[in-house]
Design a protein around this motif. Structure first.
Motif, PDB file in Angstrom:
ATOM      1  N   HIS A  10      39.240 -36.722 -16.049  1.00 35.30           N
ATOM      2  CA  HIS A  10      38.603 -38.044 -15.941  1.00 35.30           C
ATOM      3  C   HIS A  10      39.326 -39.068 -16.805  1.00 35.30           C
ATOM      4  O   HIS A  10      39.961 -38.730 -17.797  1.00 35.30           O
ATOM      5  CB  HIS A  10      37.110 -37.981 -16.297  1.00 35.30           C
ATOM      6  CG  HIS A  10      36.812 -37.631 -17.723  1.00 35.30           C
ATOM      7  ND1 HIS A  10      36.700 -38.582 -18.707  1.00 35.30           N
ATOM      8  CD2 HIS A  10      36.596 -36.431 -18.327  1.00 35.30           C
ATOM      9  CE1 HIS A  10      36.419 -37.980 -19.853  1.00 35.30           C
ATOM     10  NE2 HIS A  10      36.355 -36.678 -19.656  1.00 35.30           N
ATOM     11  N   SER A  11      39.247 -40.322 -16.375  1.00 35.97           N
ATOM     12  CA  SER A  11      39.934 -41.408 -17.071  1.00 35.97           C
ATOM     13  C   SER A  11      39.046 -42.643 -17.018  1.00 35.97           C
ATOM     14  O   SER A  11      38.317 -42.850 -16.041  1.00 35.97           O
ATOM     15  CB  SER A  11      41.275 -41.672 -16.368  1.00 35.97           C
ATOM     16  OG  SER A  11      42.115 -42.467 -17.174  1.00 35.97           O
ATOM     17  N   SER A  12      39.111 -43.478 -18.051  1.00 37.69           N
ATOM     18  CA  SER A  12      38.267 -44.677 -18.098  1.00 37.69           C
ATOM     19  C   SER A  12      38.799 -45.740 -17.131  1.00 37.69           C
ATOM     20  O   SER A  12      39.954 -46.135 -17.204  1.00 37.69           O
ATOM     21  CB  SER A  12      38.245 -45.243 -19.523  1.00 37.69           C
ATOM     22  OG  SER A  12      37.547 -46.467 -19.510  1.00 37.69           O
ATOM     23  N   LEU A  13      37.927 -46.157 -16.210  1.00 36.14           N
ATOM     24  CA  LEU A  13      38.306 -47.153 -15.197  1.00 36.14           C
ATOM     25  C   LEU A  13      37.256 -48.268 -15.128  1.00 36.14           C
ATOM     26  O   LEU A  13      36.987 -48.823 -14.063  1.00 36.14           O
ATOM     27  CB  LEU A  13      38.438 -46.477 -13.819  1.00 36.14           C
ATOM     28  CG  LEU A  13      39.433 -45.306 -13.713  1.00 36.14           C
ATOM     29  CD1 LEU A  13      39.274 -44.588 -12.379  1.00 36.14           C
ATOM     30  CD2 LEU A  13      40.861 -45.798 -13.881  1.00 36.14           C
ATOM     31  N   ASP A  14      36.676 -48.599 -16.274  1.00 36.50           N
ATOM     32  CA  ASP A  14      35.504 -49.493 -16.294  1.00 36.50           C
ATOM     33  C   ASP A  14      35.755 -50.855 -15.633  1.00 36.50           C
ATOM     34  O   ASP A  14      34.926 -51.341 -14.858  1.00 36.50           O
ATOM     35  CB  ASP A  14      35.020 -49.718 -17.736  1.00 36.50           C
ATOM     36  CG  ASP A  14      34.476 -48.440 -18.356  1.00 36.50           C
ATOM     37  OD1 ASP A  14      34.344 -47.434 -17.622  1.00 36.50           O
ATOM     38  OD2 ASP A  14      34.201 -48.426 -19.566  1.00 36.50           O
ATOM     39  N   THR A  15      36.885 -51.488 -15.955  1.00 35.87           N
ATOM     40  CA  THR A  15      37.170 -52.830 -15.405  1.00 35.87           C
ATOM     41  C   THR A  15      37.392 -52.751 -13.903  1.00 35.87           C
ATOM     42  O   THR A  15      36.867 -53.565 -13.128  1.00 35.87           O
ATOM     43  CB  THR A  15      38.425 -53.432 -16.070  1.00 35.87           C
ATOM     44  OG1 THR A  15      38.286 -53.343 -17.486  1.00 35.87           O
ATOM     45  CG2 THR A  15      38.607 -54.888 -15.676  1.00 35.87           C
ATOM     46  N   ILE A  16      38.166 -51.750 -13.492  1.00 36.43           N
ATOM     47  CA  ILE A  16      38.474 -51.573 -12.064  1.00 36.43           C
ATOM     48  C   ILE A  16      37.188 -51.316 -11.290  1.00 36.43           C
ATOM     49  O   ILE A  16      36.957 -51.901 -10.222  1.00 36.43           O
ATOM     50  CB  ILE A  16      39.492 -50.421 -11.873  1.00 36.43           C
ATOM     51  CG1 ILE A  16      40.846 -50.825 -12.475  1.00 36.43           C
ATOM     52  CG2 ILE A  16      39.633 -50.051 -10.398  1.00 36.43           C
ATOM     53  CD1 ILE A  16      41.827 -49.682 -12.673  1.00 36.43           C
ATOM     54  N   GLU A  17      36.319 -50.478 -11.835  1.00 40.48           N
ATOM     55  CA  GLU A  17      35.053 -50.164 -11.162  1.00 40.48           C
ATOM     56  C   GLU A  17      34.149 -51.385 -11.070  1.00 40.48           C
ATOM     57  O   GLU A  17      33.563 -51.660 -10.024  1.00 40.48           O
ATOM     58  CB  GLU A  17      34.326 -49.046 -11.911  1.00 40.48           C
ATOM     59  CG  GLU A  17      35.003 -47.697 -11.755  1.00 40.48           C
ATOM     60  CD  GLU A  17      34.331 -46.599 -12.569  1.00 40.48           C
ATOM     61  OE1 GLU A  17      34.348 -45.454 -12.113  1.00 40.48           O
ATOM     62  OE2 GLU A  17      33.799 -46.882 -13.664  1.00 40.48           O
ATOM     63  N   THR A  18      34.037 -52.115 -12.172  1.00 38.35           N
ATOM     64  CA  THR A  18      33.095 -53.242 -12.215  1.00 38.35           C
ATOM     65  C   THR A  18      33.535 -54.364 -11.279  1.00 38.35           C
ATOM     66  O   THR A  18      32.755 -54.854 -10.461  1.00 38.35           O
ATOM     67  CB  THR A  18      32.946 -53.783 -13.647  1.00 38.35           C
ATOM     68  OG1 THR A  18      32.577 -52.703 -14.504  1.00 38.35           O
ATOM     69  CG2 THR A  18      31.881 -54.858 -13.724  1.00 38.35           C
ATOM     70  N   CYS A  19      34.800 -54.766 -11.373  1.00 37.49           N
ATOM     71  CA  CYS A  19      35.277 -55.894 -10.557  1.00 37.49           C
ATOM     72  C   CYS A  19      35.639 -55.472  -9.142  1.00 37.49           C
ATOM     73  O   CYS A  19      35.425 -56.218  -8.187  1.00 37.49           O
ATOM     74  CB  CYS A  19      36.511 -56.531 -11.189  1.00 37.49           C
ATOM     75  SG  CYS A  19      36.152 -57.324 -12.740  1.00 37.49           S
ATOM     76  N   GLY A  20      36.218 -54.275  -9.014  1.00 35.95           N
ATOM     77  CA  GLY A  20      36.702 -53.857  -7.704  1.00 35.95           C
ATOM     78  C   GLY A  20      35.669 -53.143  -6.861  1.00 35.95           C
ATOM     79  O   GLY A  20      35.800 -53.062  -5.639  1.00 35.95           O
TER      80      GLY A  20
END
Length: 311
Positions: free
Chosen positions: A283-293
């Protein structure tokens, strides 16, 4: 082969919240940040993710996005293309007009230059003229071994187009509707791959999203018929992208289920135990990509099953 060790990923240059997809992607949220800041955060998350995959021996083919045309969602290439073991590439019709610009011939040239064989291209994109869409492995979950394709119908997954794909590729269609609660209403989930993941011998799925009992029973019948253990996730876990996962092959044939850190944190001890009895978790942190995308780990990876040229 159901899974591969080769993944195509597109590094973003203009990532931001795409207003054209937010219409029916209820996973997207506005981060009150400047676009340049959002893009930089997304690039950092992307690079960290690629490094983690490569460290485990996954073959990641990275292509840089271009500044023109402006394609904020180019980080999700699995929606416009799919690659198949017989050397076929399929190109798909996209719901958002600015996402249609993501389709790049030079990416196919790049793959060929790197030894991958492309014998045939099946192009469904003319369906856009009739406002019909099918967004590749976002809209369809492919069981490549048992030749079945699962599809939750939505604005981005037209049933007739899906059936046409299944006829062309000789898949058995498994059609259903998957919903989520939005402001007290049940609304279609924009992509099948946010509520369902198919690994070699198990499936992670949000059964709560399939409101029709017959459809739910049918999906379960097909999964169990093919010997898959079913790991059920809740709607709230789905919103942490726990359905948006992909199984890949690392070094020495090691299997990994790849997901975001938010998806990983949302899983219960029992669910983690079930998955880890089958394969390792990355697993890897993808917080910005998830929130905006409004998309996560699986959306970022286009699996490459193409044969390689003989040396």
């Amino acid at each position: 082969m159901q899974i591969t060790n080769t993944i195509l990923m597109v590094r973003p240059v203009n990532f931001r919240m795409n207003e054209q997809t937010a219409i029916n992607n209820f996973f997207q949220e506005d981060l009150e940040l400047k676009n340049a800041v959002i893009n930089k955060k997304a690039q950092d998350e992307f690079d960290g993710f690629v490094n983690k995959l490569r460290a485990q021996g996954v073959n990641v083919v990275v292509v840089d996005d271009t500044l023109e045309p402006n394609t904020p969602d180019s980080i999700f290439p699995n929606n416009w293309i799919s690659f198949h073991e017989d050397g076929t590439v399929a190109l798909y019709p996209m719901f958002a007009e600015n996402r249609r610009e993501e389709r790049r011939e030079d990416i196919l040239d790049f793959l060929e230059d790197n030894g991958y064989r492309i014998d045939n291209i099946i192009d469904y994109t003319s369906a856009e003229e009739d406002d019909l869409f099918l967004e590749s492995t976002g809209s369809m979950i492919l069981d490549r071994v048992n030749k079945k394709a699962y599809c939750a119908l939505s604005d981005r997954a037209d049933e007739e187009l899906f059936i046409e794909f299944c006829e062309d590729f000789e898949f058995t269609p498994v059609v259903f509707t998957a919903n989520q609660s939005v402001d007290g209403k049940r609304m279609p989930i924009y992509h099948t791959n946010v509520m369902m993941c198919l690994a070699e011998d198990f499936a992670v799925i949000c059964l709560d999203a399939i409101d029709d009992k017959k459809e739910k029973k049918n999906v379960l019948f097909h999964l169990k018929q093919d010997g898959r253990e079913v790991i059920s996730i809740s709607e709230s876990q789905m919103h942490q992208f726990a359905g948006n996962m992909l199984q890949v092959i690392g070094s020495n044939g090691t299997r990994f289920l790849v997901m975001s850190t938010s998806a990983y944190k949302s899983l219960s001890k029992q669910q983690l135990k079930q998955i880890e009895s089958k394969c390792s978790i990355l697993h890897s942190s993808l917080d910005t990509i998830e929130t905006c995308g409004g998309g996560s780990a699986r959306c970022m990876m286009a699996e490459v099953f193409l044969p390689k040229f003989e040396n």
